[in-house]
Scaffold this motif. Structure first.
Motif, PDB file in Angstrom:
ATOM      1  N   THR A  36       0.826  -1.220   0.000  1.00  0.00           N
ATOM      2  CA  THR A  36       0.000   0.000   0.000  1.00  0.00           C
ATOM      3  C   THR A  36       0.855   1.262   0.000  1.00  0.00           C
ATOM      4  N   HIS A  41     -15.109   4.267  -7.638  1.00  0.00           N
ATOM      5  CA  HIS A  41     -14.147   4.107  -6.529  1.00  0.00           C
ATOM      6  C   HIS A  41     -14.811   4.410  -5.192  1.00  0.00           C
ATOM      7  N   LEU A  42     -15.599   5.494  -5.158  1.00  0.00           N
ATOM      8  CA  LEU A  42     -16.346   5.803  -3.932  1.00  0.00           C
ATOM      9  C   LEU A  42     -17.319   4.688  -3.597  1.00  0.00           C
ATOM     10  N   ALA A  97     -16.985   1.491  -4.293  1.00  0.00           N
ATOM     11  CA  ALA A  97     -16.236   0.368  -3.737  1.00  0.00           C
ATOM     12  C   ALA A  97     -15.861   0.632  -2.280  1.00  0.00           C
ATOM     13  N   LEU A  98     -15.418   1.845  -1.978  1.00  0.00           N
ATOM     14  CA  LEU A  98     -15.082   2.194  -0.593  1.00  0.00           C
ATOM     15  C   LEU A  98     -16.322   2.126   0.301  1.00  0.00           C
ATOM     16  N   PHE A  99     -17.467   2.547  -0.240  1.00  0.00           N
ATOM     17  CA  PHE A  99     -18.709   2.502   0.532  1.00  0.00           C
ATOM     18  C   PHE A  99     -19.078   1.062   0.870  1.00  0.00           C
ATOM     19  N   MET A 143     -17.069  -1.540   1.089  1.00  0.00           N
ATOM     20  CA  MET A 143     -16.113  -2.056   2.062  1.00  0.00           C
ATOM     21  C   MET A 143     -16.407  -1.508   3.461  1.00  0.00           C
ATOM     22  N   ASN A 144     -16.694  -0.230   3.537  1.00  0.00           N
ATOM     23  CA  ASN A 144     -16.996   0.386   4.826  1.00  0.00           C
ATOM     24  C   ASN A 144     -18.301  -0.155   5.402  1.00  0.00           C
ATOM     25  N   LYS A 157     -17.653  -3.533   6.764  1.00  0.00           N
ATOM     26  CA  LYS A 157     -16.840  -3.448   7.983  1.00  0.00           C
ATOM     27  C   LYS A 157     -17.674  -3.017   9.182  1.00  0.00           C
ATOM     28  N   HIS A 201     -14.095  -6.703   2.944  1.00  0.00           N
ATOM     29  CA  HIS A 201     -13.288  -5.538   3.333  1.00  0.00           C
ATOM     30  C   HIS A 201     -11.897  -5.891   3.833  1.00  0.00           C
ATOM     31  N   THR A 254     -12.925  -6.496  -3.824  1.00  0.00           N
ATOM     32  CA  THR A 254     -14.036  -5.543  -3.989  1.00  0.00           C
ATOM     33  C   THR A 254     -13.692  -4.368  -4.902  1.00  0.00           C
ATOM     34  N   PRO A 255     -12.599  -3.622  -4.669  1.00  0.00           N
ATOM     35  CA  PRO A 255     -12.310  -2.488  -5.565  1.00  0.00           C
ATOM     36  C   PRO A 255     -12.119  -2.915  -7.018  1.00  0.00           C
TER      37      PRO A 255
END
Length: 845
Positions: A400, A447-448, A450-452, A454-455, A458, A476, A482-483
């Protein structure tokens, strides 16, 4: 540390890269497939367009009918014009075209009537069945004129060769079918089949009257030593106020050329979207390949190799593979148009010129190279920056690390370069700006999304079921797919949803909204002395209502605010207003339902200098407003009028309106006809059509339903072409999705071994994986449908200026397709992982 451009380091990196490439392309199949597919799509679309355009230019003189075409509306050339042309040209051929009604005792049809002289055609030939001499066939025999018609008229009227029909006041015998007409360029909408007669026969029809909607074409062959461009300049200098339109071979079919360019634009953007998805695949494939090389990279670093050597080694590999992928794509892009030409050549009035078009292939290769290197640079820079100790732990701790600033800048420069090239090479810059902006927005929103997801996974409450806890954790956890899945599949689904909703909304308005408001018929060429009788005849038919009628003539805008049209920067979406003659009218009162957004309508008793009311959208595109002027050439006379009001016109409603309406006192004495529209019940339509055809043979009747059906077919055909090309984007997404899932195979094997050791059955492990991919597909489908819906709304509202309606069926199909695809790919990707024996992996560890 050696300098990044140190010759020995570069040489060593090149040697190591070549040796590693000897092991084959394993790990780069997705890389090559994505890149080749995107490059092939762009190369094929542009090569096909170039072949069609080259064919059009090669047959330009035949399509034009000569070296120069002089077109006039309403009126023929004057004696002065003909005298000048006779002295300065080799040969001159005249034709006359208009809409007319061909009818028998029981049927009638709108036709494109064409009168030709004895020299027609100057270039090319008319193919007839049965084969015969055109002039002999059209001549008068036994007191009846001959005609050649397109086969569609015979079918429509139920006639055969040898039968007779009436056009206007004259009767014609159908003596041959027209198989090919050299100067009839395929148009987007044809209102009727061709009906060709002798130009001398037109006098007997009674259709050629003052102000009638008639197009006069005079085609000429030039004397040696003069180019068409130079001759057209001479004509304009000799007759600056003639009011004609001049066409040379380079502008033989402007409408068809614009259609080809616009369709190519849309299809190229679809290909660029596929390449964008391919870029995501390149990024994922590069990252996956580097993960398989982590031990090698770590070993290099532990032995003292500089990070620059690592970066250059794998950059060389990516570059070599990029060249291979581009080469495959270019070969495909050069071959695929062969099939495309077979599909479209029957619809074209010329033969496309197949061949290699280096510039089109160069554009595709440039896009491919930029996409590949831009997307591959990030993971390469990450691998360079990651410490050796971290590289040994990539199975449990994904890389990362942020690249150095110079690499981040290089990625941004590459992205900006891609956007700049898209805009620079696009024929329509406005569309290119929108495409670049929408692409950036789409990637950002996905991208947002995918982050949503994952969040959300979580923060979701921990379920009691161990299976569902595992599923949510996999969404997540570090290294989750996921992304990659959301980005890879989401772009393609977004494009398909946007295309489907745009096409669906346009078709819905054509088929549903417009017919509810539209008249049943439009009538043209109503002579001023027929107005009262015509009004009474149609309104006396039971079921006829809402008759609207206006005087009409044609004029061409020659100056905008005193500046010649050629020198004005006109917005692309309103250029149609200056491409030819426009319908004009005059009125004391504003049209019914007119929405005046600026200025004021003139008084009913107005008498003064010429004034006009103008369409506000066109005015904005021209850069003019209330107080400015337009100069319009009407029948050879330039009239300069002041804009005193702007009206908002919704052309989709088929409202009876004109872009330009003059105040009283300017056009009343000009040659003119009237046009009319009427609404009617379905039962009364046939009677109205019959009465008008019998009592007023010179009036042409246009059935609105037929025109709307033609428009619907056009929209459907264009939609199929765009959807077909957009499907390439989904195919690229599927390839990237497969690569993403394949990249996670090692992790799946490790997880399944642990689960088996802990007592989980194969069925339980498979179910956990499928639930994970099912949820991923569901979320990806919802995100793609949401973003696609947003894009379709923006395009329809802000680019096309149309209303928008959400069509849930298209969105739901997309969601279900996403779930099915991810489940299928997930099953294929995990089935082999489940078959691995735990003992061998435990012993290896």
């Amino acid at each position: 540390m050696p300098n990044a451009l140190d010759a020995s380091t570069v040489q060593l990196a090149w040697r190591i890269a070549r040796r590693e490439m000897r092991t084959g392309l394993k790990g780069f199949r997705v890389f090559l497939a994505c890149l080749a597919l995107g490059v092939a799509a762009i190369a094929a679309v542009n090569s096909l367009s170039a072949a069609v355009t080259a064919g059009l230019l090669a047959d330009a003189r035949v399509l034009l009918g000569g070296d120069v075409d002089i077109q006039l509306q309403h009126r023929p050339l004057t004696e002065d014009h003909r005298a000048y042309l006779a002295a300065h040209t080799k040969r001159l051929s005249s034709t006359v075209e208009m809409k007319a009604m061909a009818q028998t005792d029981s049927a009638r049809a709108l036709v494109e009537l064409k009168g030709v002289d004895t020299l027609y055609p100057l270039v090319g030939s008319v193919d007839l069945s049965p084969v015969s001499d055109l002039q002999t066939l059209l001549s008068k025999k036994d007191d009846i004129w001959g005609a050649a018609v397109e086969p569609g008229l015979l079918i429509k009227l139920g006639l055969s060769i040898g039968d007779t029909v009436r056009v206007g006041k004259a009767r014609f015998q159908l003596r041959a079918k027209i198989l090919k007409e050299p100067d009839r360029v395929a148009s987007i909408v044809n209102f009727g089949p061709r009906f060709m007669v002798s130009i001398e026969a037109l006098d007997d029809t009674g259709l050629v009257q003052l102000g009638s909607q008639i197009r006069y074409h005079d085609r000429l062959q030039m004397l040696p030593g003069l180019t068409p461009e130079a001759f057209m300049e001479q004509l304009d200098l000799a007759f600056p106020h003639a009011g004609w339109r001049l066409h040379g071979p380079d502008n033989a079919a402007p409408g068809l050329q614009r259609f080809i360019e616009r369709l190519t634009l849309f299809l190229t953007f679809a290909g660029l979207t596929a390449l964008l998805v391919g870029g995501i695949g390149v990024l994922g494939a590069t990252r996956t390949y580097l993960q398989t090389k982590t031990a090698t990279i770590a070993t290099f670093k532990c032995l003292g190799a500089p990070s620059t050597l690592v970066f250059q080694t794998y950059l060389f590999q990516v570059f070599m593979l990029t060249l291979i992928g581009i080469a495959i794509g270019l070969v495909m892009g050069a071959v695929l148009p062969l099939g495309g030409i077979e599909l479209v050549k029957a619809q074209l009035p010329f033969v496309p010129q197949m061949g290699l078009y280096p510039f089109e292939l160069f554009k595709a290769a440039t896009f491919g190279l930029l996409v590949s290197m831009t997307f591959a640079l990030w993971p390469l820079a990450q691998a360079q920056q990651t410490p050796a100790a971290n590289l040994f732990r990539t199975h449990v701790l994904p890389i990362t690390t942020l690249p150095r600033r110079r690499y981040i800048v290089a990625v941004l420069v590459g992205a900006l370069g891609l956007g700049a090239l898209v805009i620079f090479w696009a024929e329509e810059r406005n569309f290119a700006y929108w495409f670049v902006a929408v692409s950036i927005l789409t990637v950002f929103l996905l991208h947002l999304g995918a982050l949503f997801v994952m969040n959300l996974a979580k923060r979701a409450p921990r379920p009691e079921s161990a299976l569902w806890r595992l599923v949510l954790t996999n969404l997540h956890r570090p290294g989750t797919a996921t992304p990659g899945v959301v980005q890879a599949l989401g772009v393609g689904l977004t494009v398909l949803v946007a295309v489907a909703l745009i096409q669906g909304n346009i078709a819905k308005q054509v088929k549903d909204t417009i017919p509810d408001q539209a008249p049943a018929f439009f009538f043209i060429d109503i002579q001023p002395d027929q107005v009262a009788a015509f009004d009474k005849a149609v309104l006396d038919v039971p079921g006829a209502f809402d008759l609207m009628r206006r005087p009409s003539m044609r004029g061409r805008i020659v100056k905008i605010a005193g500046v010649p049209v050629a020198d004005v920067d006109i917005r692309s979406d309103v250029r149609w207003a200056v491409r030819g003659d426009r319908a004009l009218s005059y009125a004391t009162l504003p049209p019914e339902g007119a929405e005046i957004v600026e200025g004021a309508w003139w008084p009913q008793d107005y008498k003064g200098e010429p004034q006009i009311s103008f369409d506000t959208t066109v005015a904005e595109g021209f850069g003019v407003g209330v107080g400015d002027s337009l100069t319009i050439n009407v029948l050879g006379r330039d009239i300069t009028a002041k804009i005193t009001s702007l009206r908002k016109i919704d052309w989709r409603s088929l409202r009876f309106d004109f872009a330009i309406i003059f105040a009283p006192g300017t056009l009343e004495n000009a040659p003119q006809t009237h046009i009319a529209a009427i609404k009617a019940s379905p039962k009364s339509e046939t009677q109205i059509e019959k009465i008008v055809a019998e009592k007023f043979p010179n009036i042409s009747t246009i059935r609105v339903k037929d025109a709307l059906d033609a428009a619907g077919r056009i929209i459907s055909g264009i939609g199929m072409a765009v959807t077909g090309t957009a499907s390439v984007t989904v195919l690229a997404g599927i390839i990237v999705l497969g690569g993403t899932i394949a990249a996670a195979r090692a992790g799946r094997i490790f997880s399944s071994v642990v689960f088996k050791v802990l007592g989980a059955t194969r069925r339980q492990v498979m179910l956990a994986f499928l639930l994970e991919y099912g949820l991923l597909g569901l979320f990806t489908g919802l995100i793609g449908a949401g973003v696609g819906t947003l894009i379709s709304w923006a395009v329809l509202r802000f680019i096309m200026g149309m209303s928008w309606t959400f069509l849930p069926v298209d969105a739901l199909i997309t969601v279900f397709a996403a779930i099915a695809l991810t489940l299928a790919m997930g099953f294929v990707g995990t089935w082999r992982a489940l078959g691995e024996k735990a003992s061998s992996h435990l012993r290896n560890e």
